[in-house]
Design a protein around this motif. Structure first.
Motif, PDB file in Angstrom:
ATOM      1  N   VAL A   1       4.706  -9.196   1.628  1.00  0.00           N
ATOM      2  CA  VAL A   1       5.929  -8.402   1.789  1.00  0.00           C
ATOM      3  C   VAL A   1       6.001  -7.308   0.730  1.00  0.00           C
ATOM      4  O   VAL A   1       6.363  -6.158   1.009  1.00  0.00           O
ATOM      5  N   LYS A   2       5.646  -7.669  -0.493  1.00  0.00           N
ATOM      6  CA  LYS A   2       5.654  -6.711  -1.597  1.00  0.00           C
ATOM      7  C   LYS A   2       4.670  -5.581  -1.345  1.00  0.00           C
ATOM      8  O   LYS A   2       4.961  -4.406  -1.608  1.00  0.00           O
ATOM      9  N   LYS A   3       3.486  -5.940  -0.815  1.00  0.00           N
ATOM     10  CA  LYS A   3       2.465  -4.938  -0.508  1.00  0.00           C
ATOM     11  C   LYS A   3       2.944  -4.000   0.600  1.00  0.00           C
ATOM     12  O   LYS A   3       2.746  -2.777   0.525  1.00  0.00           O
ATOM     13  N   ILE A   4       3.601  -4.564   1.621  1.00  0.00           N
ATOM     14  CA  ILE A   4       4.118  -3.753   2.731  1.00  0.00           C
ATOM     15  C   ILE A   4       5.193  -2.791   2.243  1.00  0.00           C
ATOM     16  O   ILE A   4       5.218  -1.614   2.617  1.00  0.00           O
ATOM     17  N   LEU A   5       6.085  -3.279   1.400  1.00  0.00           N
ATOM     18  CA  LEU A   5       7.159  -2.436   0.864  1.00  0.00           C
ATOM     19  C   LEU A   5       6.597  -1.296   0.021  1.00  0.00           C
ATOM     20  O   LEU A   5       7.045  -0.149   0.125  1.00  0.00           O
TER      21      LEU A   5
END
Length: 226
Positions: A5-9
């Motif tokens: 999720v952090k990478k996508i954000l």
């Protein structure tokens, strides 16, 4: 899961910031250029002083182009077969009308001139900004992927982007694919230069960060052994 999720954000943030920044810079540059060519003084309230700086021939050229269009609209109004038929006509009522039948010719001519300029300024760089944002995002993803070898990062993030983006850009303008020479020659030069600079900077920063982390890790391992 949190890492994904952090990478996508982060990826979305890179895409949005890069796209908006490129669009803003290019659009502002075009705005200033158009204002200069049309002698529009930005951030000025001193109209009396500005009048001494205006090129009369350029003003005449603007007047001639708008005046000619206004005359054509006026002629279409005068020659309209529905001029004196006593009916209340509207645009899209099934009859073959001209714009001059519904709008003041001079007023509409000025409006369409301003509208076309503004539309050109606000829409010209949408495609290249989005594609450049996508290109930078691809570079970010490939460069920040630790499992990829540096050679693959260059092949995918740089060479791959340089090969793929120009044909897509040309398609967004003409809705067809062109031959190789026309495709890569027609791509704006600032894309090649700008993307190369950005890729090199991102690659160098990632390499330095990776090297620093590796050094710290090796030092930690060495200290633990002692």
């Amino acid at each position: 899961m949190k890492a994904i999720v952090k990478k996508i954000l982060k990826t979305l943030i890179v895409l949005i910031i890069s796209t908006v920044t490129i669009y803003t810079v290019l659009t502002l540059k075009l705005t200033f250029k158009e204002c200069k060519e049309n002698q529009i003084m930005l951030f000025s309230n001193s109209y009396a002083e500005d009048l001494t700086k205006i090129d009369k021939e350029k003003i005449k050229g603007i007047g001639d182009s708008i005046g000619l269009f206004a005359e054509l609209l006026e002629e279409s109004r005068e020659n309209s077969p529905y001029k004196d038929d006593g009916e209340n006509h509207e645009i899209g009522d099934g009859h073959e009308h001209t714009i001059g039948e519904f709008f003041d010719p001079l007023g509409f001519s000025i409006w369409i001139s301003v509208q076309s300029k503004i539309s050109d300024i606000t829409t010209r760089y949408i495609s290249i900004s989005i594609l450049s944002g996508i290109a930078i995002t691809i570079a970010y993803i490939t460069i920040s992927t630790k499992k990829l070898h540096n050679v693959l990062k260059v092949i995918i993030g740089y060479i791959g982007v340089m090969l793929i983006i120009p044909p897509i850009y040309m398609y967004t303008w003409t809705y067809r694919f062109w031959d190789i020479i026309s495709t890569y020659k027609s791509m704006p030069k600032y894309f090649y230069i700008g993307y190369t600079i950005i890729f090199v900077i991102m690659f160098a920063i990632n390499y330095l960060i990776g090297a620093k982390m590796s050094k710290k890790l090796n030092q930690a391992i060495k200290n633990s052994k002692n």
